[in-house]
Scaffold this active site. Sequence first.
Site: not given
Ligand code: PEP
Ligand code: MG
Length: 453
Positions: A319, A366
Amino acid sequence: MRRVLVALVGAQPQNRKLLEDAVIVSQDLLPSAVAELDLDHAKAFATDSGGWTSHTAILARGVGIPAVVGLRDFYRRTKTGDKVIVDSTRNEVILHPSAATLAYYRTETTSRAKRSGTMGLRETGPVSTEDGVEVTLRANVEVPSEFEAVERYGASGVGLYRSEFLLARRGAMVSEDEQRVAYEAIAKVAGEQGAVIRLFDLGGDNLREQFQEPEKNPALGLRAIRFVLRNEVVMRDQVRAILLAAATGSLKIVLPMVADVSDVRRAQAIIQEERANLSGAGRKIGDVKVGAMIEVPSAVFMADKIARIVDFFELGTNDLVQYTLAVDRGNDEVADWFRTLHPAVLHSIDHSLKAARTAGIPSIVCGEMASTPAYVVLLVGLGATDLSMTPSSIPRVRRAIAGIDSENARLIAQECLNCDTADEVENLVRERFIQTWPQLFPPASLPTAKQAK
Ligand code: PEP
Ligand code: MG
């Protein structure tokens, strides 16, 4: 159409049963549809829409199904019964393959399965760079079929549990008790290192069709923390379930997509009230730390203030790219603008990690960036020491980190921060990595600026 009919007759959605092995070809494949699929027979996905960080692609990687997304015009050209090869390593699909191509892929898939069967699986726990910087490797988990991979790939617990997938399988809200059981299972899988449960990140491309009216601009709509703050009963049920489950194992809560301090304060007040309610009623609860996802630009700008009121940061790089560059992560039309190594993204990561360090709190990175060896080297260069990723990526990331020294990584990351464009960063990374770590990054392993998105 099927969903409309199911809703009209008031029935629960049924799992779609496949009678034989199949490649799923579709224009768009929602994460909820993937979660419902019969994974014994769904052998690969090929979709017209989507990007490498769309939730369908993430889930496919998580459950180990090859997927090629963003094909734009493939669905129209295929019909049920066609032979299709989905080559997710080359990012290609082959329609009506010749006998020779089929034979080649049959041998290739068998030998690849043999090669990857045991590759790097014996190592567990953190990994150190050549100069002794220790990096923790955790698992991102969406659905129970990924549970066994946490231990198999030697993850240090679960760094991100995308709890909204609990709802995907059901197609409806899940009760507090059912959630508690699910979170206890996650705590057990994660073991001593614990699991970070993300409050429901609904909206955006994530399951919005079941729980929300259509929005004109869902990525900027009632998503994630906004959805749970607006639907407080949903949030309170989930928080209670996590607090109770934490009595049986180590759990943390992370708040998705917070924009500022006020989102965090509002969520913390509710969590605190539920702690007090449960303790007051004599229920046994665990000590649950609360962190914030840093994934929108306002949270990056306010990172020093947010860091002072949370226990940890979790950087959501998917994001962060989407919102920093204003590029829809699921829209293949703008995939050329989705540049993970854009200097603006690197500055956002750098700024957030520094804010956490200054406040003395840990940060987990992440998002798909943390699953990609070349990007991981830059993350380590920017000071990241805790990464969470698709479990099957852990061996590759482990090898990359073990083969680099953090000082060179830091110098290259600093050079990248001084670049003007994403192309410049990608060319620089290519040049420096090939010079510095030729065994680890032979030229063919690194994307050229044009390919890298
Ligand atoms: C991200 O945004 O990098 C994340 C880990 O969450 P998601 O991919 O579920 O939005
Ligand atoms: Mg995210």
